[in-house]
Design an enzyme around this catalytic site. Sequence first.
Site, mmCIF file in Angstrom:
data_model
loop_
_atom_site.group_PDB
_atom_site.id
_atom_site.type_symbol
_atom_site.label_atom_id
_atom_site.label_comp_id
_atom_site.label_asym_id
_atom_site.label_seq_id
_atom_site.Cartn_x
_atom_site.Cartn_y
_atom_site.Cartn_z
ATOM 1 N N TRP A 201 0.853 -1.186 0.000
ATOM 2 C CA TRP A 201 0.000 0.000 0.000
ATOM 3 C C TRP A 201 0.895 1.245 0.000
ATOM 4 O O TRP A 201 1.896 1.282 0.729
ATOM 5 C CB TRP A 201 -0.913 0.008 1.244
ATOM 6 N N ARG A 445 -9.593 -2.307 8.207
ATOM 7 C CA ARG A 445 -10.046 -0.910 8.222
ATOM 8 C C ARG A 445 -11.462 -0.815 8.819
ATOM 9 O O ARG A 445 -12.349 -0.161 8.279
ATOM 10 C CB ARG A 445 -10.040 -0.303 6.817
ATOM 11 N N LYS A 478 -15.965 6.972 -8.354
ATOM 12 C CA LYS A 478 -14.732 6.330 -7.889
ATOM 13 C C LYS A 478 -15.165 5.090 -7.113
ATOM 14 O O LYS A 478 -15.870 5.197 -6.109
ATOM 15 C CB LYS A 478 -13.966 7.296 -6.990
ATOM 16 N N TRP A 479 -14.780 3.930 -7.612
ATOM 17 C CA TRP A 479 -15.189 2.645 -7.005
ATOM 18 C C TRP A 479 -14.024 2.121 -6.177
ATOM 19 O O TRP A 479 -13.001 1.713 -6.719
ATOM 20 C CB TRP A 479 -15.560 1.655 -8.121
ATOM 21 N N ASP A 480 -14.203 2.120 -4.868
ATOM 22 C CA ASP A 480 -13.086 1.782 -3.979
ATOM 23 C C ASP A 480 -13.232 0.385 -3.380
ATOM 24 O O ASP A 480 -14.318 -0.217 -3.422
ATOM 25 C CB ASP A 480 -13.022 2.830 -2.856
ATOM 26 N N ASN A 482 -11.385 -1.236 0.110
ATOM 27 C CA ASN A 482 -10.342 -0.865 1.066
ATOM 28 C C ASN A 482 -9.885 -1.916 2.062
ATOM 29 O O ASN A 482 -9.418 -1.580 3.150
ATOM 30 C CB ASN A 482 -10.772 0.393 1.819
ATOM 31 N N ASP A 550 -2.409 5.664 -3.131
ATOM 32 C CA ASP A 550 -2.770 6.636 -2.092
ATOM 33 C C ASP A 550 -1.580 7.526 -1.762
ATOM 34 O O ASP A 550 -1.720 8.520 -1.070
ATOM 35 C CB ASP A 550 -3.213 5.911 -0.815
HETATM 36 C C1 GLA Z 1 -9.038 4.832 -0.075
HETATM 37 C C2 GLA Z 1 -8.737 5.605 -1.326
HETATM 38 C C3 GLA Z 1 -8.584 7.064 -0.988
HETATM 39 C C4 GLA Z 1 -9.850 7.559 -0.353
HETATM 40 C C5 GLA Z 1 -10.157 6.735 0.880
HETATM 41 C C6 GLA Z 1 -11.494 7.101 1.464
HETATM 42 O O1 GLA Z 1 -7.965 4.756 0.779
HETATM 43 O O2 GLA Z 1 -7.609 5.111 -1.961
HETATM 44 O O3 GLA Z 1 -8.296 7.795 -2.158
HETATM 45 O O4 GLA Z 1 -10.899 7.494 -1.265
HETATM 46 O O5 GLA Z 1 -10.176 5.360 0.573
HETATM 47 O O6 GLA Z 1 -11.804 6.360 2.579
#
Ligand code: GLA
Length: 733
Positions: A201, A445, A478-480, A482, A550
């Site tokens: 990461w 997380r 933006k499709w995240d 995490n 990130d």
């Molecule tokens: C991830 C994404 C970030 C942001 C955060 C929000 O870490 O990579 O750009 O969108 O989530 O929680």
Amino acid sequence: MSSIQFVKETKTFILSNQQISYILGVEEGVLIHYYFGKCIKNFSNVPEYPQNINQSFSPRLSGAENEYFSLNNLPQEYPGNNQGDYRTPANEVTHANGSTVTDFRYHSFKIIQGKPELDGLPATYADDDSEAETLIIKLVDAVSSMELYLSYTIFAAQSVIVRSARYVNAGTEDCRIEKAMSSSIDFPYAERELFFLSGAWANERNLIREPIMPGTKQLGSVRGASSHAINPFLGIGSKHFTESVGEVYGFSLVYSGNHEMIVEEDQIGQCRVQLGINSHDFSWQLKPGDDFQTPEVVMGYSEEGLGKLSSAFHELFNQHLVRGRYKNETRPVLINNWEATYFDFDAQKILDIAKASSELGVELFVLDDGWFGHRENDRSSLGDWFVNEEKLPGGLDGISKAVHQLGMKFGLWFEPEMISEDSELFKRHPDWILKTPGYPASLGRNQYVLDFSRQEVRDNIYQQMKKVLDSAAIDYIKWDMNRNMSEVYSSALGSTQQGEVYHRYILGLYEFLERLTSECPNILFESCSGGGGRFDPGMLYYMPQTWTSDNTDAISRLKIQYGTSIVYPVSTMGAHVSTVPNHQTGRVTPFEVRGDVAMSGVLGYELNVTKLSEKEKKEMKQQISFYKKHRELIQFGDFYRLLSPFEGAATAWQFVSRDKKEALVIYVKAHAEAAPHLNVLKLAGLTPEKMYLDESGKQYSGDELMLLGLFVENLLKGEKTSEYQSCCLYLKA
Ligand code: GLA
């Protein structure tokens, strides 16, 4: 022009276009690999391969005429299991009686114009049948009646072969696939270097090179995602290959889940390379009549170093992988509020940032995490996809209208695959997460992973998202994603099918994405997984760009973007200018350097514009206007890496327009040195006899720029030895 020929007398298949040839044949019913590399224009049709190797302890294939015919020595196309080849098999199947031999022999073939789709999986495509040709070879295991279809596509204009495999249970009993690689290839010698993209990461896709050694090197991911750690890409090259010299092969798996990549040097110095779904915690029950399709692998070739290999991937992905409206459309300059506000925002703050950004030329405002449920931090509300009206009175409609009135597009963040314990969805459906009975589910997380292998789970999230999208004008998503998976088990599947969950999850994700992206053809999608944790061709099939990392620190980004560019085109790399000290590294770099690095991808900003000084605002405005002028060239031009951040203090790359009339060079110096060695920057890809003018009116010929080069230190404005300097040189013929 591409062609696939079958030579009956020698039972040989020859796939070739102007650049490459791929040759395989049939001996004793076994598919033998003869060649992959630069186009052989006059192939004599008498295949050369190591057929008379007398190796003790290498069993002769039962029934083979030649006493030395041992699978252990032969270069094969798709080696089976437990038949005397002691190298890594391409498949493992447990038959109904517990046996594990797989003996697939040639049955027949067909040649198809164009390229058929892969059922339920992302894949490269040909818009027009003239762009590609596909060979499908059918093999049969006579004992189990299982069928295997190996598919090979050659594109007319790219130096790549695309392969995949499909299994059909044509027998009468159940069996279980334990391993099913997408491709396997045996090279006749292993004296080469291996390279791949490894990271973590905030430190994704470092380019690693190492010699290939005897034994097996296994790389991959078991995280339920293609991962920050090991990208689903692997290459081999001749020793000491460079950007422009040496033979280089690259293999890229079009898949977003667990992957496995094998490089094996055998006893006699041959080299086997395999890619596919990771066989760890994988099994697939195949009932009579069922079939199983593997994802596909793109195999690229270059006889002129790594640069040309990357170009082949860039071109293929731009032309034959990315889809939809934004395939050929330049991408907007965006501002994202994440690093500017994190969760601490209200409508006014958002609009202030949007307004200040619009005045500087930003085209798209992206509202990141924190707009839904009661999410004030990362401990709640994933799964509750309805707007928090306390934060945003007037809802999304209100904010999106206000942003549109500023002349900007409006984008929104989602993390659809996840759920917080503190959410309404979890209260109603605690059993919808991936969780193993009897074992507690680990948090990552502060969240759990929804079981996307289940239709009702996907439908619920889809409906929630659709409602949001119908409630306001949304131009971008933006499709995240995490966290990675753990305690993987689906309560919707029986005990014999738990080995299918990882893959069924990904198939579910792909189904969701297909539905969403085809229902919203005008939305620009950017995929993300804590930055670049799922930067892979599978996701690019649905979403034309990915949040690269990130880590927004300009100096860290040099390696991250350089490594990413080995496989992925510039148009796919989201890159933002953020504030200093940088939130990930604490480093302070000049605004100009941050701009030059972010401009080397799809430019965006991720800082509180209202807090910038007048000088910074002016710089930002200039950067944006410069970028807009040249973004077609940057996003869709040919990309050349000139100096590697993995090798020295300076990084440089260059964008050249298709007609070679324009070029843009970006050079960044990452740290100070006393008495630094001079850096001669030799440009690439220009027309030698053309004259190029820089913005000051200085003239250079193309060959002069490529052969003699530039002394970049002359171009840098700051103190000669200071840290973090960059320059950007635009040339026009
Ligand atoms: C991830 C994404 C970030 C942001 C955060 C929000 O870490 O990579 O750009 O969108 O989530 O929680």
